[in-house]
Design an enzyme around this catalytic site. Structure first.
Site, PDB file in Angstrom:
ATOM      1  N   ASP A  56       0.484  -1.375   0.281  1.00  0.00           N
ATOM      2  CA  ASP A  56       0.102   0.203   0.146  1.00  0.00           C
ATOM      3  C   ASP A  56       0.830   1.012   0.216  1.00  0.00           C
ATOM      4  O   ASP A  56       1.421   1.504   1.124  1.00  0.00           O
ATOM      5  CB  ASP A  56      -1.460  -0.349   1.214  1.00  0.00           C
ATOM      6  CG  ASP A  56      -1.376   0.859   1.062  1.00  0.00           C
ATOM      7  OD1 ASP A  56      -2.054   1.909   0.528  1.00  0.00           O
ATOM      8  OD2 ASP A  56      -2.313   1.779   2.543  1.00  0.00           O
ATOM      9  N   ASN A  58      -0.392   4.305  -1.227  1.00  0.00           N
ATOM     10  CA  ASN A  58      -0.802   5.407  -0.134  1.00  0.00           C
ATOM     11  C   ASN A  58      -1.885   5.827   1.337  1.00  0.00           C
ATOM     12  O   ASN A  58      -2.384   7.130   1.989  1.00  0.00           O
ATOM     13  CB  ASN A  58      -2.470   6.431  -1.891  1.00  0.00           C
ATOM     14  CG  ASN A  58      -3.201   4.893  -1.915  1.00  0.00           C
ATOM     15  OD1 ASN A  58      -3.521   4.027  -0.417  1.00  0.00           O
ATOM     16  ND2 ASN A  58      -3.857   5.071  -2.596  1.00  0.00           N
ATOM     17  N   ASP A  60      -3.473   4.282   2.634  1.00  0.00           N
ATOM     18  CA  ASP A  60      -5.307   3.992   2.595  1.00  0.00           C
ATOM     19  C   ASP A  60      -5.757   2.507   3.410  1.00  0.00           C
ATOM     20  O   ASP A  60      -6.743   2.226   3.292  1.00  0.00           O
ATOM     21  CB  ASP A  60      -6.207   4.134   1.168  1.00  0.00           C
ATOM     22  CG  ASP A  60      -5.901   3.211   0.499  1.00  0.00           C
ATOM     23  OD1 ASP A  60      -5.129   2.244   0.907  1.00  0.00           O
ATOM     24  OD2 ASP A  60      -6.915   3.267  -0.798  1.00  0.00           O
ATOM     25  N   ASP A  64      -2.055  -1.023  -4.061  1.00  0.00           N
ATOM     26  CA  ASP A  64      -2.134  -0.174  -5.252  1.00  0.00           C
ATOM     27  C   ASP A  64      -1.390  -0.764  -5.986  1.00  0.00           C
ATOM     28  O   ASP A  64       0.261  -0.973  -5.781  1.00  0.00           O
ATOM     29  CB  ASP A  64      -2.486   1.213  -4.859  1.00  0.00           C
ATOM     30  CG  ASP A  64      -1.171   1.243  -3.466  1.00  0.00           C
ATOM     31  OD1 ASP A  64      -0.420   1.478  -3.748  1.00  0.00           O
ATOM     32  OD2 ASP A  64      -1.435   2.549  -3.064  1.00  0.00           O
ATOM     33  N   ASP A 260      -9.473 -15.713 -16.376  1.00  0.00           N
ATOM     34  CA  ASP A 260     -10.624 -15.825 -15.458  1.00  0.00           C
ATOM     35  C   ASP A 260     -11.725 -16.883 -15.419  1.00  0.00           C
ATOM     36  O   ASP A 260     -12.240 -17.032 -17.373  1.00  0.00           O
ATOM     37  CB  ASP A 260     -11.330 -15.102 -14.902  1.00  0.00           C
ATOM     38  CG  ASP A 260     -11.286 -15.279 -13.856  1.00  0.00           C
ATOM     39  OD1 ASP A 260     -11.412 -15.659 -13.037  1.00  0.00           O
ATOM     40  OD2 ASP A 260     -13.513 -14.842 -14.093  1.00  0.00           O
ATOM     41  N   GLU A 315      -7.503 -19.894 -16.336  1.00  0.00           N
ATOM     42  CA  GLU A 315      -8.007 -20.549 -15.162  1.00  0.00           C
ATOM     43  C   GLU A 315      -9.164 -22.108 -15.834  1.00  0.00           C
ATOM     44  O   GLU A 315     -10.288 -21.628 -16.093  1.00  0.00           O
ATOM     45  CB  GLU A 315      -8.694 -20.116 -14.358  1.00  0.00           C
ATOM     46  CG  GLU A 315      -8.957 -20.719 -13.077  1.00  0.00           C
ATOM     47  CD  GLU A 315     -10.165 -20.342 -12.410  1.00  0.00           C
ATOM     48  OE1 GLU A 315     -10.304 -20.211 -11.402  1.00  0.00           O
ATOM     49  OE2 GLU A 315     -11.114 -19.009 -12.895  1.00  0.00           O
TER      50      GLU A 315
END
Ligand code: GLC
Length: 570
Positions: A56, A58, A60, A64, A260, A315
Site C-alpha cells: 500500500d 497511499n 489507505d 495499489d 478467469d 483457469e
C-alpha cells in the site's frame, strides 16, 4: 492431437515425461543448452500478486499499483521471472475486481492507467514480464454493457448477456451459482474423485444461477454472484468487444493474460437442466463445451499476431486433468492451463505420485506444457493446508522441482499462513479472506502498511515479514530464493524431462530426476516426519535442502524428517 508430444512408459516403476514440443520452426530434439530457445513462459516461474493485499503506497489500507512498483525489487531479489496481477480494472468490488465495470481503466483504489504503464515499463526494465487477469465470462452488473442490456428487451446490447423467460414461475433451468454458501466442487483427497463439499461462508443468497430482472420480466444468467452477469459469447459483438480488451492491454505492452474461468465462456445453447447428481454443484465447476475451444482458437490467434511471445494461461476449474488437457487444443488454444487437482491433493507421497503420473499421461500426449500451483487467492494457503512449516518448505522444493511452469502466490515465499479473520471483518462472498491477508513487509507493527489494512495480518506477521526474513539466511524466504536460483541456473530443472525413480508403493518418499542434455538434477521429498531412505544412490551433492541441512555436502542417501532436497551430480 497426440502426434506431437510423446510419453514413454519404461519398465519397472518409472514414468518418463518427455521434453516439451519444440516451438514451431525449430527442429525436434534441439539441445537443451538452447534453453533460451523455449518460450519464456515454459522456463519461467510466475508470481501472482493480489493487488489489494500486496503493498500500500497511499496509506489507505488497500494495496495499489504504486505499492507494487516500489516493491519490484523484492521480486527481482527473489528471482521470479514474471508477475501476474489479479484484476486491477474499475470495479464495484463485489468480487474484489472479478466484477469488472470498465476493462480499459484502472480502479481508483489501485491507481491510474499511467500507474499501470509505469509499472509495466519498470517491470520490463527489471527483467520481469507482466500478465494481467482477464475476466471474459462475466462483467459487473454496473458495466455500461449490462446497464444498457437490462434497460429494455430492445436494447442494443440486450443480446450481449444471456436472457431467458422463466419456467413455471421460476428460473429457466436448474443451474447453480457459485458462492451460494453450501457446496463446492472439489476433489476428495482420499480417493481423487470429484464430489460436492460443504463450505463455510457464502452469501446465503438464492443458489440459482439465474436472477429475475423485474423491469423486463426476464431472467439473466450468472455463474457467480447476481452482480456478475454472464456475457453471451454467441453474440459476435461480445467476442469482438472482449478481443478489443485484449488488444487494448497488449498495445500497452503487457506480456499476456491469466484468463478467469475460461472454460465457462462457451455454453450449451439449449441451456439444458443439469442431471440431478450435478444439480447442487455450481455450474462454473462443470461447464465444458466445444464452443469454448472454437473461441480459444480465435483468442490464441490474436495473441500470436503480436510480436514477443505474448501468452495466455487459463483457469480451467474442472478438477479433471484429462479435461484440462483438452484446453491446450492442438497447440492452438491456451499456452498454459491451470490444473488444480494437485492444489487439492493431500500431502502424501502416493497422492503426489498420482498427480505427476496424471500429468504425464494426460497433458504430455497432447503436447501441453504443465503448470503447478500450490496456493492462490481462492484457496487456503498450502502452509495452512499441510499444517507445518517443515512441510510447507518441503512443498516449495517439490513445486520448484516439477516439470512445468510453477506459479507462486505472493506470501508463500514468506511461509505465510492464512489469517484468522473474525466474523465482523469477513468481506468475501466466497469465504476466501484468510488467504488474502496483507503481506507483512516490516517487522514493526503496521508492517509497512500506512493504515489498518482491509484484512487482518496473517499470524506471526512480524517474524514472517520480508524485513525479518531477509536478515535470516535460514528463513523460508531464503529457501525460495535458493530454489529459484537453482532452477534458473539449471536447464534440467527449468525445462528438462522428468523421470520418477521412487517405487510406486513408496508411501514415504517421492523422488525424481530431471534431465536436459548433459545437465541433470534429482529431487527427493520425504512426506513423513521420520527419517527415510531416498530411493537415490549417493552419487549426488545436496544443492538445496528444505531445512538448509547439508547443502554443498555429498548426499548421504537419507532424508531427514519432512526434508526435501534438490541434488546435483557429485
Ligand atoms: C475465478 C477467480 C475467483 C473469482 C471467480 C469469478 O475463479 O479466481 O477469484 O471469484 O473466478 O470471477
Amino acid at each position: 492431437m497426440g502426434s506431437r508430444g510423446s510419453q514413454r512408459s519404461v519398465p519397472g516403476h518409472s514414468i518418463v515425461l518427455t521434453r516439451p514440443r519444440p516451438p514451431p520452426g525449430r527442429a525436434a530434439g534441439a539441445p537443451y543448452a538452447a534453453r533460451v530457445a523455449t518460450p519464456w513462459w515454459q522456463s519461467a516461474v510466475i508470481y501472482q500478486v493480489y493487488p489489494r493485499s500486496f503493498a500500500d503506497a497511499n496509506g489507505d489500507g488497500i494495496g495499489d499499483l504504486e505499492g507494487l512498483r516500489r516493491h519490484l525489487e523484492h521480486l527481482v531479489w527473489l528471482g521470479v521471472d514474471a508477475v501476474w496481477l489479479s484484476p486491477i480494472y474499475r470495479s464495484p468490488m463485489a468480487d474484489f475486481g472479478y466484477d469488472v465495470s470498465d476493462h480499459c481503466d484502472v480502479d481508483p483504489v489501485f491507481g491510474t492507467l499511467d500507474d499501470a504503464d509505469r509499472l509495466v515499463a519498470e517491470a520490463h526494465a527489471a527483467g520481469l514480464k507482466v500478465l494481467l487477469d482477464w475476466v471474459p465470462n462475466h462483467t459487473s452488473d454496473q458495466h455500461p454493457w449490462f446497464v444498457d442490456a437490462r434497460r429494455s428487451r430492445d436494447s442494443a446490447r440486450r443480446s450481449w448477456y444471456v436472457w431467458r423467460d422463466g419456467r413455471d414461475g421460476g428460473p429457466p433451468n436448474n443451474w447453480r451459482a457459485a458462492f451460494t454458501g453450501e457446496l463446492r466442487w472439489e476433489l476428495d483427497p482420499a480417493t481423487g474423485e470429484r464430489r460436492p463439499r460443504a463450505v463455510e461462508g457464502g452469501t446465503g443468497v438464492d443458489p440459482s444461477a439465474w436472477t429475475l430482472d423485474p423491469a423486463t420480466g426476464q431472467w439473466y444468467l450468472h455463474l457467480f454472484l447476481p452482480s456478475q452477469p454472464d456475457l453471451d459469447w454467441e453474440e459476435p459483438a461480445v467476442v469482438e468487444a472482449q478481443l478489443d480488451v485484449l488488444r487494448f492491454w497488449l498495445d500497452r505492452g503487457v506480456d499476456g493474460f491469466r484468463a478467469d474461468v475460461i472454460h465457462a465462456i462457451g455454453k450449451d445453447p439449449a441451456l439444458p437442466d443439469d442431471p440431478p447428481e450435478l444439480a447442487l454443484v455450481p455450474k462454473s465447476g462443470t461447464n465444458d463445451q466445444p464452443r469454448t475451444h472454437e473461441l480459444l482458437r480465435q483468442i490464441r490467434a490474436l495473441l500470436d499476431g503480436y510480436p514477443g511471445e505474448r501468452m495466455i494461461v487459463g483457469e480451467v476449474y474442472l478438477l479433471d486433468t484429462a479435461r484440462v488437457a483438452t484446453y491446450y487444443g492442438d497447440g492452438d488454444e491456451l499456452h498454459l492451463a491451470f490444473n488444480f487437482p494437485p492444489l487439492m491433493a493431500r500431502w502424501r507421497a502416493r497422492t503426489w505420485r498420482r498427480q505427476v503420473t496424471e500429468v504425464a499421461e494426460q497433458v504430455d500426449p497432447v503436447g501441453g506444457w504443465p503448470t503447478w500451483v500450490l496456493s492462490n487467492h481462492d484457496n487456503p494457503r498450502h502452509r495452512t493446508r499441510y499444517g507445518t512449516e517443515p512441510r510447507a518448505r518441503a512443498a516449495a522444493v517439490l513445486l520448484l522441482g516439477m516439470r512445468g511452469t510453477p506459479f507462486l502466490y505472493a506470501g508463500e515465499e514468506l511461509g505465510l499462513e492464512d489469517a484468522d479473520v473474525p466474523a465482523d471483518r469477513r468481506v468475501d462472498p466466497g469465504g476466501r479472506d484468510g488467504c488474502r491477508a496483507p503481506l507483512p513487509w516490516t517487522r514493526a507493527d503496521g508492517h509497512g502498511w500506512g493504515a489498518e489494512p482491509w484484512l487482518p495480518f496473517p499470524p506471526e506477521a512480524g517474524a514472517r515479514s520480508v524485513e525479518a526474513q531477509r536478515e535470516d539466511p535460514g528463513s523460508v524466504l531464503h529457501l525460495y530464493r535458493r530454489l529459484l536460483a537453482a532452477r534458473r541456473a539449471s536447464p534440467a530443472l527449468a525445462v528438462g524431462d522428468l523421470e520418477l525413480v521412487s517405487a510406486a508403493d513408496d508411501q514415504a518418499v517421492l523422488a525424481w530426476t530431471r534431465t536436459a542434455g548433459e545437465d541433470r538434477r534429482a529431487v527427493a521429498v520425504n512426506f513423513t516426519a521420520e527419517e527415510q531412505a531416498a530411493s537415490l544412490d549417493a552419487a549426488w551433492v545436496v544443492e538445496v535442502a528444505s531445512d538448509g541441512a547439508g547443502e554443498g555436502q555429498p548426499f548421504t542417501g537419507r532424508l531427514g524428517p519432512d526434508q526435501a532436497v534438490v541434488l546435483r551430480p557429485a
